[in-house]
Write a protein that holds these residues in place. Sequence first.
Motif, PDB file in Angstrom:
ATOM      1  N   ALA A  40       0.820  -1.212   0.000  1.00  0.00           N
ATOM      2  CA  ALA A  40       0.000   0.000   0.000  1.00  0.00           C
ATOM      3  C   ALA A  40       0.856   1.264   0.000  1.00  0.00           C
ATOM      4  CB  ALA A  40      -0.940  -0.012   1.197  1.00  0.00           C
ATOM      5  N   ILE A  76       2.499   1.697  -3.507  1.00  0.00           N
ATOM      6  CA  ILE A  76       1.587   2.212  -4.528  1.00  0.00           C
ATOM      7  C   ILE A  76       1.326   3.701  -4.295  1.00  0.00           C
ATOM      8  CG2 ILE A  76      -0.765   2.070  -5.458  1.00  0.00           C
ATOM      9  CD1 ILE A  76      -0.691  -0.924  -4.969  1.00  0.00           C
ATOM     10  N   SER A 110      -5.103   1.201  -5.551  1.00  0.00           N
ATOM     11  CA  SER A 110      -4.411   0.402  -4.548  1.00  0.00           C
ATOM     12  C   SER A 110      -5.419  -0.541  -3.898  1.00  0.00           C
ATOM     13  CB  SER A 110      -3.788   1.311  -3.486  1.00  0.00           C
ATOM     14  OG  SER A 110      -3.102   0.558  -2.509  1.00  0.00           O
TER      15      SER A 110
END
Length: 297
Positions: A173, A176, A185
């Motif tokens: 996460a 991204i 994401s």
Amino acid sequence: MAAPHQDPSASEFKEAVNALWQEDDVAKKYENAEKATRPFGKILVDKSGLAHLNSDAHVFDLATGTGAVVKELYDAVPKEKWGKLKILAADVSPPMLEYVKKWAETEGWTGTETQIVDGNNIDLPANTYTHIFVSFAIFVMPDALPKLYELLKPGGFIGVTTLACLPWHSLLARSIARMADAPYSPSSSDLEEKLFSGRPWGDHKYVVSQLREVGLHNVDAVREKKSAQVGTPKLFMESMSFVLQMVGAYWEEGKREEWLKELNGIMLEESAKDAGGEEEQVTLEFDGIAGWGWKSG
């Protein structure tokens, strides 16, 4: 506003991941992940009683991968009793099976054979195996348990392991989030929904219920967290190929390759930060569930 994305079906999602399992170098990429999965395999082997083997055992290790459970079996069983072990190591990936076959030849595991078997379409004789193991794969073959029960001899043992959560999601996460075009994401729930075929395989109680539902008794399960060093950032990212394939399934095809290349580079940087350097070891905490039960004698 959320970034635009496509919502792959469960089958499309799994096809994207399964394609990786057919690549020639998949075993090399994946063997490092054994450091995280193997401790949970050990839990199952310990519960199976095979360390105290007195009679012949016929073992079916489905989704064997690079043979983590098989290695634990041969570590647990005294060498003088190896002749009592007959093991079928099965997977859908020929490169994985070739890896296990070579390892067995090197280690002298003469009782180990390999065979391509699709866990969603098992064609093996019933009432054959004394022990069946499925390591971190039961969630991609959610209807396999009844068939596995049929394959088991009376008094036999089934053990499965599954993820309680995705240990690499926070790294994914934040990586991204650093990308220039801010592609979609996927949340942990997004990925688990697809990976687990819409079923709560990360729930301890669900695992127990599924084992009981097929007819097993003395069913139990444990949820444990185990930290593992999974290689340098470079080695770690090689084993993360399947994660990138999963994420790429959410992105439009025209930009997918470019975005995945960018994501790989950023995750490499982030994992190096976590490890404390490019030559240091990445540590992951795996939160997993091991469940088991026995067939009536």
